[in-house]
Design an enzyme around this catalytic site. Structure first.
Site, PDB file in Angstrom:
ATOM      1  N   ASP A  98      57.253  58.470  84.402  1.00  0.00           N
ATOM      2  CA  ASP A  98      58.493  58.009  83.781  1.00  0.00           C
ATOM      3  C   ASP A  98      59.380  59.229  83.581  1.00  0.00           C
ATOM      4  OD1 ASP A  98      60.312  56.374  82.270  1.00  0.00           O
ATOM      5  OD2 ASP A  98      58.586  55.157  81.655  1.00  0.00           O
ATOM      6  N   ASP A 198      64.389  56.382  83.643  1.00  0.00           N
ATOM      7  CA  ASP A 198      64.794  55.720  82.404  1.00  0.00           C
ATOM      8  C   ASP A 198      66.327  55.690  82.265  1.00  0.00           C
ATOM      9  OD1 ASP A 198      63.714  54.775  79.722  1.00  0.00           O
ATOM     10  OD2 ASP A 198      64.997  56.401  79.013  1.00  0.00           O
ATOM     11  N   GLU A 240      66.041  52.344  86.141  1.00  0.00           N
ATOM     12  CA  GLU A 240      66.282  51.323  85.121  1.00  0.00           C
ATOM     13  C   GLU A 240      67.792  51.181  84.966  1.00  0.00           C
ATOM     14  OE1 GLU A 240      65.219  50.188  80.476  1.00  0.00           O
ATOM     15  OE2 GLU A 240      65.705  52.244  81.003  1.00  0.00           O
ATOM     16  N   HIS A 314      57.404  47.217  78.925  1.00  0.00           N
ATOM     17  CA  HIS A 314      57.095  47.622  77.552  1.00  0.00           C
ATOM     18  C   HIS A 314      58.243  47.342  76.584  1.00  0.00           C
ATOM     19  CE1 HIS A 314      59.502  50.751  79.236  1.00  0.00           C
ATOM     20  NE2 HIS A 314      59.693  51.267  78.036  1.00  0.00           N
ATOM     21  N   ASP A 315      59.383  46.899  77.089  1.00  0.00           N
ATOM     22  CA  ASP A 315      60.531  46.581  76.227  1.00  0.00           C
ATOM     23  C   ASP A 315      60.727  45.076  76.068  1.00  0.00           C
ATOM     24  OD1 ASP A 315      61.235  49.304  75.995  1.00  0.00           O
ATOM     25  OD2 ASP A 315      62.472  49.219  77.805  1.00  0.00           O
TER      26      ASP A 315
HETATM   27  C1  GLC Z   1      64.546  52.644  78.144  1.00  0.00           C
HETATM   28  C2  GLC Z   1      63.094  52.520  77.807  1.00  0.00           C
HETATM   29  C3  GLC Z   1      62.972  52.235  76.341  1.00  0.00           C
HETATM   30  C4  GLC Z   1      63.576  53.386  75.594  1.00  0.00           C
HETATM   31  C5  GLC Z   1      65.016  53.665  76.051  1.00  0.00           C
HETATM   32  C6  GLC Z   1      65.476  54.995  75.575  1.00  0.00           C
HETATM   33  O1  GLC Z   1      65.242  51.478  77.961  1.00  0.00           O
HETATM   34  O2  GLC Z   1      62.498  51.543  78.608  1.00  0.00           O
HETATM   35  O3  GLC Z   1      61.654  52.006  75.942  1.00  0.00           O
HETATM   36  O4  GLC Z   1      63.618  53.106  74.215  1.00  0.00           O
HETATM   37  O5  GLC Z   1      65.108  53.703  77.450  1.00  0.00           O
HETATM   38  O6  GLC Z   1      64.804  56.028  76.227  1.00  0.00           O
END
Ligand code: GLC
Ligand code: CA
Length: 544
Positions: A98, A198, A240, A314-315
């Site tokens: 990640d 991310d 993402e 995980h979100d």
């Molecule tokens: C992304 C991650 C999340 C995190 C955010 C800030 O959305 O998936 O878990 O809180 O980025 O890094």
């Protein structure tokens, strides 16, 4: 290794904190993951996306990195990491790291130096503004209020689009970029399989113009990143990108643009929130709308970009509780339906730990049970604004990120076999019926549906990359599509509801071969589907 190996791969996401504890401290770790590699190999996955394991004060569970080249002691050591990469490679499993490069932790050395003064060489690694009326420079918002945090010693504000412990990096600074590239190359040299990037759509931000996602310099920056780092290796990269439309997704993922392999786009994920509001403002899912969104992405990226396929991460809350049914009677049936619906589409599937055994949401009745910073901030914010407590708790139970983060359920022993100590976050009380051991003992379990789907994808790769067309079923709860090339077709039909449903297809399925079906009844000619019934059939010849 074939160049586009990731198009034909299935990737499994591990949230290390909650996967397997190997040393009895209640926290999952790298050695715990190594212990479970055989299990993952049996499932049939090709790569693991590992949520962050770098040194972190854990304000946002590792998404606040204080040292990119040190493993957090809670998870192990760099030797453990090297062994994980090695043991995974032995099983033909790649490790995808990640990459959190929109921001660091406020504890990162760079930020600590940046705080020392405007002349410090690291000051410009972050984004600073002054303001002469003791108000934040402008109205940009983070989850918890203003995205600007005042530092009185400097009489300056720094930008943080997430919590104030996650200051945003300044992608206009050449030294900062160089430092990040070097860090990325360090990981690539270790032989990892790629990166999940991310919130990467934020790095081109123009805070003075209130632009966060999709800024004007975003794509040039990602192209540069590619050329300086992962573009020189045969690895996968997945961004993402909450703000991606199909047009934008092509900018990221068209091979000749040399940016990323694929995106995570979230259009389907947003369908059960009220328009223009936050995810907490709940709305019921309309299956037709879901089907339209999937069909749009399938059609528009065809041959021109690459997508990921996912229900969970995980979100996100657990998909069976969210869009299936987590009652005893329908949990596995609805889970199979959701998987069958997804796995004949074009794209790279991602399985989130526990999805393959049908883990469910975890209901809380008090905020003290919540660990996640996002849910906690929203809870206090909304109570302040006068929302009724019950409503706020319901939002957390439906959408909160902890739903995905309760420990993996391995077996019937204490704490579901996750740990011998007190787990960092409670184990779901349903672990005695939902766990890996029980799933593996039953050939009819959801686990074996996932295993079979992974195999079917590999054996029908050409069709799955053929054309896509949605099929009319005459019933809004029955979703269907066809994948086809010159010689063969796969037809997928699913009942997205708990009621039995009538449907009609224009194609005749009588001479088709069943690939997968979540009921034991026949499918030929039957025009009624039972609760959550789902199947895929293969038709040979070019009668389409
Ligand atoms: C992304 C991650 C999340 C995190 C955010 C800030 O959305 O998936 O878990 O809180 O980025 O890094
Ligand atoms: Ca541990």
């Amino acid at each position: 290794m074939e160049k586009n190996w990731w198009k034909n791969a299935v990737i499994y996401q591990i949230y290390p904190r909650s996967f397997q504890d190997s040393n009895g401290d209640g926290i999952g770790d790298l050695n715990g993951i190594i212990q479970k590699l055989d299990y993952l190999q049996y499932l049939g996955i090709d790569a693991i996306w590992l949520s962050p394991v770098y040194q972190s004060p854990n304000v946002d569970n590792g998404y606040d990195i204080s040292d990119y080249q040190t493993i957090d002691p809670e998870y192990g050591t760099m030797e453990d990491m090297d062994r994980l990469i090695d043991e995974a490679n032995k099983r033909s499993i790649k490790i995808i790291m990640d990459l959190v490069i929109n921001h660091t932790s406020s504890q990162h050395f760079w930020f600590q130096e940046a705080l020392k003064g405007k002349d410090n060489p690291y000051h410009e690694y972050y984004i600073w503004r002054t303001s002469n009326n003791s108000e934040p420079p402008n109205s940009l918002k983070a989850d918890s209020g203003s995205a600007w945090e005042y530092v009185s010693e400097l009489d300056e504000y720094y930008l943080h689009l997430h919590s104030k412990e996650q200051p945003d990096l300044n992608w206009k600074n050449p030294e900062m970029k160089q430092a990040i590239w070097e860090m990325i190359n360090y990981w690539l040299e270790k032989g990892i399989g790629g990166f999940r990037l991310d919130v990467i759509d934020l790095i081109g931000k123009e805070p003075d113009e209130l632009i966060t996602k999709n800024g004007p310099e975003l794509h040039p920056l990602i192209h540069e990143l590619n050329q300086q780092t992962f573009g020189n290796y045969n690895v996968v990269t997945v961004g993402e990108t909450w703000g991606a439309t199909p047009e934008i997704a092509k900018l990221y993922s068209k091979p000749e643009r040399n940016e990323l392999s694929m995106v995570f786009q979230f259009e389907h994920i947003n369908l059960d929130k009220q328009a223009g509001k936050r995810k907490w403002d709940l709305k019921e899912l309309d299956p037709q709308e879901l089907h339209q969104v999937f069909s749009k992405w399938q059609t528009e990226l065809q041959g021109d970009g690459w997508n990921s396929l996912f229900w969970n991460n995980h979100d996100l809350p657990r998909i069976i509780s969210r869009w299936g049914d987590d009652s005893k009677q329908y949990r596995e049936l609805s889970g199979k339906m959701l998987a069958i619906y997804l796995y004949f589409m074009s794209g790279t599937p991602y399985i989130y730990q526990g999805e393959e055994i049908g883990m469910t949401n975890y209901e809380i009745s008090d905020i003290s049970e919540v660990n996640d910073i996002e849910s906690r901030q929203m809870y206090y914010d909304r109570l302040d604004k006068g929302y009724p407590k019950e409503e706020v708790l319901q939002s957390i139970n439906t959408k909160g990120r902890d739903n995905a983060r309760h420990p993996m359920q391995w077996d019937l022993s204490k704490n579901a076999g996750f740990t011998t100590a007190t787990p960092w976050l409670a184990v779901h009380p349903n672990y005695k019926s939902i766990n890996v051991e029980t799933s593996l003992a039953n050939q009819d379990s959801l686990f074996f549906t996932y295993k079979e789907l992974i195999e079917l994808r590999k054996n029908n790769y050409d069709i799955i990359n053929g054309e896509y067309q949605t099929l009319n079923t005459g019933n809004p709860d029955v979703l269907a599509y066809i994948r086809y090339n010159v010689n063969e077709q796969i037809i997928v039909v699913v009942n997205f509801s708990k009621q039995s449903q009538q449907y009609s297809l224009q194609t005749n399925l009588n001479h088709s071969k069943c690939l997968i079906h979540n009921y034991n009844t026949g499918i030929g000619g039957s025009k009624e589907l039972q609760a959550y019934e789902a199947f895929a059939v293969k038709v040979s010849g070019n009668n389409w």
